[in-house]
Design a protein around this motif. Structure first.
Motif, PDB file in Angstrom:
ATOM      1  N   ALA A 177      64.044  56.078  69.624  1.00  0.00           N
ATOM      2  CA  ALA A 177      62.588  56.006  69.591  1.00  0.00           C
ATOM      3  C   ALA A 177      62.109  56.225  68.169  1.00  0.00           C
ATOM      4  N   THR A 178      61.113  55.465  67.778  1.00  0.00           N
ATOM      5  CA  THR A 178      60.503  55.629  66.460  1.00  0.00           C
ATOM      6  C   THR A 178      59.005  55.859  66.631  1.00  0.00           C
ATOM      7  N   VAL A 179      58.430  56.564  65.675  1.00  0.00           N
ATOM      8  CA  VAL A 179      56.984  56.729  65.572  1.00  0.00           C
ATOM      9  C   VAL A 179      56.572  56.226  64.196  1.00  0.00           C
ATOM     10  N   GLY A 180      55.763  55.178  64.164  1.00  0.00           N
ATOM     11  CA  GLY A 180      55.361  54.627  62.880  1.00  0.00           C
ATOM     12  C   GLY A 180      56.522  54.148  62.047  1.00  0.00           C
ATOM     13  N   GLY A 181      57.583  53.688  62.715  1.00  0.00           N
ATOM     14  CA  GLY A 181      58.741  53.171  62.001  1.00  0.00           C
ATOM     15  C   GLY A 181      59.766  54.219  61.623  1.00  0.00           C
ATOM     16  N   VAL A 182      59.495  55.498  61.908  1.00  0.00           N
ATOM     17  CA  VAL A 182      60.423  56.592  61.582  1.00  0.00           C
ATOM     18  C   VAL A 182      61.144  57.016  62.854  1.00  0.00           C
ATOM     19  N   GLN A 183      62.475  57.014  62.819  1.00  0.00           N
ATOM     20  CA  GLN A 183      63.231  57.363  64.021  1.00  0.00           C
ATOM     21  C   GLN A 183      63.102  58.851  64.308  1.00  0.00           C
ATOM     22  N   VAL A 184      62.738  59.180  65.553  1.00  0.00           N
ATOM     23  CA  VAL A 184      62.557  60.576  65.952  1.00  0.00           C
ATOM     24  C   VAL A 184      63.442  60.945  67.139  1.00  0.00           C
ATOM     25  N   TRP A 185      64.152  59.984  67.713  1.00  0.00           N
ATOM     26  CA  TRP A 185      65.001  60.288  68.869  1.00  0.00           C
ATOM     27  C   TRP A 185      66.164  59.320  68.934  1.00  0.00           C
ATOM     28  N   GLY A 186      67.313  59.841  69.423  1.00  0.00           N
ATOM     29  CA  GLY A 186      68.445  59.010  69.777  1.00  0.00           C
ATOM     30  C   GLY A 186      69.417  58.765  68.636  1.00  0.00           C
ATOM     31  N   THR A 187      70.527  58.169  69.020  1.00  0.00           N
ATOM     32  CA  THR A 187      71.583  57.806  68.079  1.00  0.00           C
ATOM     33  C   THR A 187      71.795  56.308  68.159  1.00  0.00           C
ATOM     34  N   ALA A 188      71.521  55.619  67.073  1.00  0.00           N
ATOM     35  CA  ALA A 188      71.710  54.168  67.037  1.00  0.00           C
ATOM     36  C   ALA A 188      73.188  53.840  66.967  1.00  0.00           C
ATOM     37  N   THR A 197      63.402  55.322  53.864  1.00  0.00           N
ATOM     38  CA  THR A 197      62.630  54.100  53.689  1.00  0.00           C
ATOM     39  C   THR A 197      62.031  54.058  52.303  1.00  0.00           C
ATOM     40  N   PRO A 198      62.397  53.063  51.467  1.00  0.00           N
ATOM     41  CA  PRO A 198      61.808  52.986  50.143  1.00  0.00           C
ATOM     42  C   PRO A 198      60.334  52.609  50.232  1.00  0.00           C
ATOM     43  N   THR A 199      59.621  52.979  49.192  1.00  0.00           N
ATOM     44  CA  THR A 199      58.217  52.592  49.134  1.00  0.00           C
ATOM     45  C   THR A 199      58.107  51.083  49.171  1.00  0.00           C
ATOM     46  N   ASP A 200      57.269  50.561  50.042  1.00  0.00           N
ATOM     47  CA  ASP A 200      57.100  49.117  50.180  1.00  0.00           C
ATOM     48  C   ASP A 200      56.314  48.599  48.989  1.00  0.00           C
ATOM     49  N   PRO A 201      56.928  47.816  48.108  1.00  0.00           N
ATOM     50  CA  PRO A 201      56.206  47.381  46.918  1.00  0.00           C
ATOM     51  C   PRO A 201      55.048  46.467  47.275  1.00  0.00           C
ATOM     52  N   THR A 202      53.950  46.658  46.558  1.00  0.00           N
ATOM     53  CA  THR A 202      52.784  45.812  46.797  1.00  0.00           C
ATOM     54  C   THR A 202      52.592  44.803  45.685  1.00  0.00           C
ATOM     55  N   THR A 203      53.415  44.874  44.648  1.00  0.00           N
ATOM     56  CA  THR A 203      53.325  43.880  43.589  1.00  0.00           C
ATOM     57  C   THR A 203      54.281  42.746  43.887  1.00  0.00           C
ATOM     58  N   PRO A 204      53.903  41.528  43.540  1.00  0.00           N
ATOM     59  CA  PRO A 204      54.774  40.399  43.822  1.00  0.00           C
ATOM     60  C   PRO A 204      56.078  40.496  43.045  1.00  0.00           C
ATOM     61  N   PRO A 205      57.161  39.970  43.562  1.00  0.00           N
ATOM     62  CA  PRO A 205      58.408  39.921  42.823  1.00  0.00           C
ATOM     63  C   PRO A 205      58.279  38.900  41.697  1.00  0.00           C
ATOM     64  N   PRO A 206      59.297  38.765  40.854  1.00  0.00           N
ATOM     65  CA  PRO A 206      59.227  37.765  39.784  1.00  0.00           C
ATOM     66  C   PRO A 206      58.882  36.390  40.335  1.00  0.00           C
ATOM     67  N   THR A 207      58.100  35.664  39.569  1.00  0.00           N
ATOM     68  CA  THR A 207      57.633  34.361  40.026  1.00  0.00           C
ATOM     69  C   THR A 207      58.806  33.429  40.278  1.00  0.00           C
ATOM     70  N   GLY A 208      58.792  32.777  41.415  1.00  0.00           N
ATOM     71  CA  GLY A 208      59.790  31.765  41.752  1.00  0.00           C
ATOM     72  C   GLY A 208      59.090  30.511  42.193  1.00  0.00           C
ATOM     73  N   ALA A 209      59.861  29.492  42.521  1.00  0.00           N
ATOM     74  CA  ALA A 209      59.276  28.240  43.010  1.00  0.00           C
ATOM     75  C   ALA A 209      58.466  28.522  44.265  1.00  0.00           C
ATOM     76  N   THR A 210      57.218  28.060  44.282  1.00  0.00           N
ATOM     77  CA  THR A 210      56.273  28.469  45.318  1.00  0.00           C
ATOM     78  C   THR A 210      55.396  27.301  45.755  1.00  0.00           C
ATOM     79  N   LEU A 211      55.119  27.262  47.063  1.00  0.00           N
ATOM     80  CA  LEU A 211      54.031  26.451  47.597  1.00  0.00           C
ATOM     81  C   LEU A 211      52.953  27.409  48.067  1.00  0.00           C
ATOM     82  N   PHE A 212      51.725  27.210  47.563  1.00  0.00           N
ATOM     83  CA  PHE A 212      50.564  27.955  48.053  1.00  0.00           C
ATOM     84  C   PHE A 212      49.422  26.978  48.228  1.00  0.00           C
ATOM     85  N   ASP A 213      48.766  27.042  49.374  1.00  0.00           N
ATOM     86  CA  ASP A 213      47.586  26.212  49.585  1.00  0.00           C
ATOM     87  C   ASP A 213      46.531  27.030  50.309  1.00  0.00           C
TER      88      ASP A 213
END
Length: 476
Positions: A177-188, A197-213
């Protein structure tokens, strides 16, 4: 996976000439990160099995709050791990629940490290309607079940979480069982233990080939649509209602606030001749590994007239089937059915990864995840494909994780469409129309972005006033 719902969809789509694809767009609204489990939040999961036979698995659960803080059940996930039968797909159902089956969700996924007894899991979640769990309280019975989608026999004895002797409720550590993505019960299962859990980066990674519309067009005849590589479908054929037409004039563009929004309007008056479907797709099939994202607004009800039509609202990628069971076919779908269909009685959202299929006699190899709930409104849809895994996200949360055996061998097009499966859901001849809206579409070649990185990348485009970019190279 041989899911009968997907059987119908795939058969119709492919027999209809694989141009039946449509493009999606996702929004720039910042995604909210899942909260860490707060101090005082603690859960246990009690389990009992209700069936040891070979036709279906019946794991019954109670979630107990053993902590000192109230826990919103919408933040809770419970995973039951099992060994999938070769080539099998699975269907989840809720027989009865104190919290109400409508407030429970069930999706299938793949552990990060599959083992001999756990290469699949059923993840049980809760909608906001389930409320919160006070300290010392429990959810009451959740009588769940799942079976092979074709009802072939299955084997529970090699399933990690199965407890044949558990005929009454008791704490069971072989479910997690997890709460908010953090496991609080059981053995996987081994190799799937929680890691920091590393901090989820909010900055884009290095620019790569992209389609945006950003879908900033004046209408379906705007020459920039073709210049930017899109095709608005106008030819006849499937999928969907026989005799229906694909109406390019029903693909429109308008401002909503500061964003340009694409709208796909599909309509019917209860006959094939009156039915109009809509679709837009990239002319080039040049997209393979990387990140796909779109912000899409699904609709549960028509603009006017009687409800009940079996509508399919989509964002997907696809290439052509060169021969029955060809192993280089690929297709990855978000498909929302607001009124059910394909054997489902009510709204359901599918994500499906296809390896191949044979149209006649029907045989399919695919894997899917699903949630039976309303998804009316705007949603952020993200799909990532690398050399190992296919992952689907909805509104920043993982929705499905599919196996490496379904990875694409050839590039694909990006597609959007909205169409009616048939006219059996609503037989009235009163005209009605359904809207599916798209805010934007993004593909970043060969880079796996988090949902937060997707949002940051879209925000950067809009801050710069960029409405279109396509640096993805053509396939030679």
């Amino acid at each position: 996976m041989n899911d009968p719902t997907k059987k119908t969809a795939g058969g119709l789509r492919i027999r209809a000439a694989l141009a039946v694809a449509a493009v999606t767009g996702l929004g720039a609204t910042a995604l909210t990160a899942l909260p860490a489990a707060a101090a005082g939040e603690a859960l246990t999961v009690q389990y009992r099995q209700s069936a040891t036979g070979s036709d279906q698995v019946e794991p019954w659960f109670k979630v107990v709050n053993t902590g000192t803080s109230s826990v919103p059940l919408s933040q809770v996930k419970v995973r039951y791990y099992f060994k999938a039968d070769a080539g099998a797909s699975y269907t989840y159902a809720c027989s009865w629940a104190v919290k109400g089956c409508a407030n429970l969700t069930g999706t299938f996924g793949t552990p990060a490290t599959p083992t001999a007894t756990a290469d699949r899991y059923l993840e049980v979640g809760f909608t906001a309607g389930a409320g919160s769990l006070a300290p010392g309280a429990d959810t009451g019975d959740m009588q769940l079940r799942f079976h092979r989608s074709n009802w072939q026999p299955l084997n529970q004895n090699d399933d990690y979480s199965f407890g044949p002797a558990q005929t009454t409720y008791a704490n069971w550590s072989k479910v997690t069982a997890t709460v908010g993505g953090v496991q609080v019960w059981g053995t996987a299962p081994a190799g799937n233990e929680p890691t920091p859990t590393p901090t989820d980066p909010t900055t884009p990674p290095p620019t790569g080939a992209t389609l945006f519309d950003d879908f900033d067009y004046t209408g379906h005849t705007d020459p920039a649509i073709a210049t930017h590589g899109w095709s608005v479908r106008s030819n006849s054929g499937g999928p969907g209602v026989p005799g229906a037409t694909w109406a390019p004039e029903n693909v429109t563009f308008a401002k909503e606030g500061t964003n340009s929004i694409m709208n796909l309007r599909s309509s019917t008056a209860g006959t094939g001749e009156s039915t109009k479907h809509t679709e837009i797709l990239t002319r080039a099939s040049k997209f393979k590994n990387g990140t796909y994202a779109a912000r899409v607004r699904f609709s549960d009800a028509p603009l006017s007239g009687p409800d009940g039509d079996r509508v399919v609202q989509t964002f997907f990628t696809i290439n052509d089937l060169k021969a029955p069971m060809a192993d280089d076919y690929a297709e990855y779908d978000f498909e929302y059915l607001p009124n059910g269909g394909w054997g489902e009685p009510a709204n359901i959202l599918y994500t499906t990864s296809w390896e191949t299929y044979r149209p006649d006699p029907w045989e399919a190899v695919n894997q899917h995840s699903d949630v039976r709930a309303s998804y009316a409104g705007w949603h952020d849809l993200v799909l990532t494909i690398d050399d190992n895994t296919i992952v689907y996200y909805v509104d920043g949360q993982e929705f499905g994780r599919h196996d490496a055996r379904y990875l694409p061998e050839r590039p694909m097009s990006i597609n959007f469409n909205q169409w009616l499966i048939d006219l059996a859901g609503q037989t009235s001849t009163t005209p009605r129309a359904y809207d599916q809206k798209v805010d934007y579409v993004l593909h970043v070649k060969d880079q796996v972005l988090t949902p937060a990185q997707v949002a940051a990348k879209i925000g950067a485009y809009r801050s710069a006033g960029t409405t279109f970019e396509d640096s993805v190279p053509a396939v030679s």
